[in-house]
Design a protein around this motif. Structure first.
Motif, PDB file in Angstrom:
ATOM      1  N   TRP A  46      18.763 -23.176  -0.259  1.00  0.00           N
ATOM      2  CA  TRP A  46      17.539 -23.982   0.265  1.00  0.00           C
ATOM      3  C   TRP A  46      16.299 -23.348  -0.513  1.00  0.00           C
ATOM      4  CZ3 TRP A  46      18.722 -28.052   2.480  1.00  0.00           C
ATOM      5  CH2 TRP A  46      20.195 -28.274   3.169  1.00  0.00           C
ATOM      6  N   LEU A  47      15.622 -24.137  -1.022  1.00  0.00           N
ATOM      7  CA  LEU A  47      13.945 -23.995  -1.237  1.00  0.00           C
ATOM      8  C   LEU A  47      13.221 -24.747  -0.315  1.00  0.00           C
ATOM      9  CD1 LEU A  47      14.370 -24.248  -5.122  1.00  0.00           C
ATOM     10  CD2 LEU A  47      14.120 -22.030  -3.865  1.00  0.00           C
ATOM     11  N   LEU A  56      17.627 -29.030  -0.619  1.00  0.00           N
ATOM     12  CA  LEU A  56      19.058 -28.347  -1.066  1.00  0.00           C
ATOM     13  C   LEU A  56      18.934 -28.076  -2.602  1.00  0.00           C
ATOM     14  CD1 LEU A  56      21.954 -27.601  -0.362  1.00  0.00           C
ATOM     15  CD2 LEU A  56      22.580 -29.971  -0.847  1.00  0.00           C
ATOM     16  N   ASP A  57      19.179 -26.706  -3.065  1.00  0.00           N
ATOM     17  CA  ASP A  57      19.213 -26.494  -4.532  1.00  0.00           C
ATOM     18  C   ASP A  57      20.556 -26.767  -5.097  1.00  0.00           C
ATOM     19  OD1 ASP A  57      18.686 -25.574  -7.055  1.00  0.00           O
ATOM     20  OD2 ASP A  57      18.213 -23.586  -6.326  1.00  0.00           O
ATOM     21  N   ALA A  58      20.575 -27.758  -5.685  1.00  0.00           N
ATOM     22  CA  ALA A  58      21.984 -28.084  -6.554  1.00  0.00           C
ATOM     23  C   ALA A  58      21.635 -27.600  -8.009  1.00  0.00           C
ATOM     24  CB  ALA A  58      22.636 -29.341  -6.182  1.00  0.00           C
ATOM     25  N   GLY A  66      22.734 -16.817  -4.197  1.00  0.00           N
ATOM     26  CA  GLY A  66      21.847 -17.490  -3.196  1.00  0.00           C
ATOM     27  C   GLY A  66      20.334 -16.704  -3.248  1.00  0.00           C
ATOM     28  N   HIS A  67      19.216 -17.967  -2.897  1.00  0.00           N
ATOM     29  CA  HIS A  67      17.952 -17.375  -3.244  1.00  0.00           C
ATOM     30  C   HIS A  67      17.765 -16.066  -2.103  1.00  0.00           C
ATOM     31  CE1 HIS A  67      16.590 -20.515  -5.921  1.00  0.00           C
ATOM     32  NE2 HIS A  67      17.520 -21.371  -4.991  1.00  0.00           N
ATOM     33  N   ARG A 390      15.065 -34.825  -1.095  1.00  0.00           N
ATOM     34  CA  ARG A 390      15.275 -33.323  -0.956  1.00  0.00           C
ATOM     35  C   ARG A 390      16.621 -32.650  -1.354  1.00  0.00           C
ATOM     36  NH1 ARG A 390      12.820 -33.033   5.093  1.00  0.00           N
ATOM     37  NH2 ARG A 390      10.938 -33.960   4.781  1.00  0.00           N
ATOM     38  N   VAL A 391      17.115 -33.257  -2.650  1.00  0.00           N
ATOM     39  CA  VAL A 391      18.179 -32.507  -3.254  1.00  0.00           C
ATOM     40  C   VAL A 391      17.828 -32.396  -4.804  1.00  0.00           C
ATOM     41  CG1 VAL A 391      20.573 -32.804  -3.983  1.00  0.00           C
ATOM     42  CG2 VAL A 391      19.723 -33.597  -1.660  1.00  0.00           C
TER      43      VAL A 391
END
Length: 432
Positions: A46-47, A56-58, A66-67, A390-391
């Motif tokens: 996630w960002l 959602l960071d794809a 992961g961040h 938000r993707v």
């Protein structure tokens, strides 16, 4: 899920930030999305924007585990508070990091040289190949991206037509899967490599290396069928050149196994790694055959102040530990299978989606026009539609019509569902 509406004050904040960026940063920089994204925090897949809204960071492969993974953050902070210096002093951490990487790589790779970025690693690998073979010729695919140093930018056609290819660089068409198996696909690709070798010879240029991103990320994402690379590698070896496996995209579990190139049953002479090795911290490097490394050491010194420093190697060690302890490659294989199945179901139900390609947690989805040709406009509309929901993804390929999905490798089943639902909603909104 729609992005929260911005207030007039928020619009002013974004506008001021854009103005400041344009004033302070060089014009070569680019931003993603029509409405630029402004993350302020990251965690896992996630960002978060400044409103606290999760995205959602794809897309961002650099944060491979992961961040802000707590074990990587702790390793960096602890080492930074203890010592950070360079490789001209003895230090255990660089040796521990090199040893673990070499143990994870197949023979005949025996030694490491560390850099700060994948660009530097590819630049150094090409220097090593040229020193060892005595040749200058470099072969890459038609839309390859390998980095931004002078020499490597000249071997990265994806940077655009205004970045001139080097005089000793030749390009070959990316592999094409026509469904006729690895042998036929490999024969076609090897024919292109051989044609490039022959053209170099016609200009009295000896080949030094075939440099390949093993998942052909910028060429539209091509990962299978497994084994198709072998004839091309054989061709460059017959010509006296080396095979450099650019593992910046493919390595560290991305395709469901630790390294991408061994899937094809081939051996690499040199392997390059990039910033995913440090989960975004600047650490990268070249792994190579001992004889290639020895020859380069006899003809040149290499020193990089921050390449392989204790903090960088602490980050890389932590990343490797997380990959091992959390079963990251296995997760990429299992969740990746569900991702590809989900995308395949969407493509079967929507005529504007075509081929679904990739392996593990790397996927490319062709976007087509109503006649079945590439549709870059719709691909970008879908990218923007996903951003509004938000993707985060992007697009790639020679026509810009391949959706590029490469999330952090801690992606889970629920995230696959979120991505699929957002893509389906974006398709419905964009193709009434």
């Amino acid at each position: 899920m729609q992005e929260p509406a911005l207030t007039g004050r928020d619009d002013a904040v974004e506008s001021a930030l854009l103005d400041r960026r344009q004033r302070l940063l060089g014009a070569s920089y680019r931003l993603f999305y029509r409405q630029p994204f402004h993350p302020v925090r990251g965690e896992g897949v996630w960002l978060f924007d400044r409103h606290g809204a999760p995205y959602l960071d794809a897309y961002n492969n650099v944060a491979c585990v992961g961040h802000c993974h707590p074990r990587v953050v702790e390793a960096i902070a602890t080492q930074a508070a203890t010592l950070n210096t360079h490789t001209r002093y003895l230090h255990e951490t660089i040796l521990d990091c090199a040893e673990r990487l070499i143990d994870s790589l197949p023979a005949p790779l025996e030694q490491m040289v560390f850099t700060c970025s994948g660009s530097e690693a590819n630049d150094l690998a090409v220097r090593m190949a040229r020193a060892f073979t005595g040749g200058e010729g470099l072969i890459v695919t038609e839309l390859a991206y390998h980095g931004v140093t002078q020499a490597i930018a000249e071997a990265s056609p994806s940077l655009g037509v205004k970045v001139r290819l080097g005089n000793t660089v030749r390009t070959v068409p990316a592999p094409v899967d026509r469904g006729d198996g690895a042998a036929a696909m490999g024969k076609r690709f090897a024919a292109g490599v051989q044609a490039a070798i022959d053209d170099l010879a016609a200009h009295d240029i000896r080949p030094a290396a075939l440099l390949l991103d093993g998942v052909f990320s910028s060429d539209g994402i091509i990962t299978g069928p497994e084994g198709f690379l072998a004839p091309a590698i054989a061709a460059i070896h017959r010509a006296g050149g080396l095979y450099i496996a650019d593992e910046v995209q493919a390595g560290l579990g991305r395709t469901g196994v630790m390294w991408g190139f061994p899937r094809h049953g081939v051996s690499a002479d040199l392997v390059t790694l990039g910033k995913p090795l440090g989960n975004g911290h600047p650490v990268a490097g070249v792994a190579g055959r001992r004889d290639v490394m020895d020859h380069f050491g006899e003809t040149a010194r290499y020193f990089n102040t921050f390449g392989g420093n204790p903090v960088a190697c602490a980050a890389a060690l932590a990343v490797q530990s997380v990959i091992r302890d959390e079963g990251i490659a296995d997760n990429a294989a299992a969740v990746g299978a569900k991702l590809h199945a989900s995308l395949g179901q969407l493509a079967a139900a929507h005529s504007r989606l075509g081929d679904v390609r990739g392996s593990g947690l790397l996927a490319g989805v062709e976007v087509l026009d109503r006649q079945g040709g590439p549709d870059a406009g719709l691909a970008q509309t879908l990218v923007e539609g996903l951003r509004a929901r938000r993707v985060l993804i992007s697009a790639t390929g020679p026509h810009g019509n391949v959706l590029k999905i490469r999330p952090p490798l801690v992606f889970g089943d629920a995230h696959v569902s979120t991505l699929g639902n957002a893509l389906e909603a974006s398709l419905a909104a964009s193709t009434p």
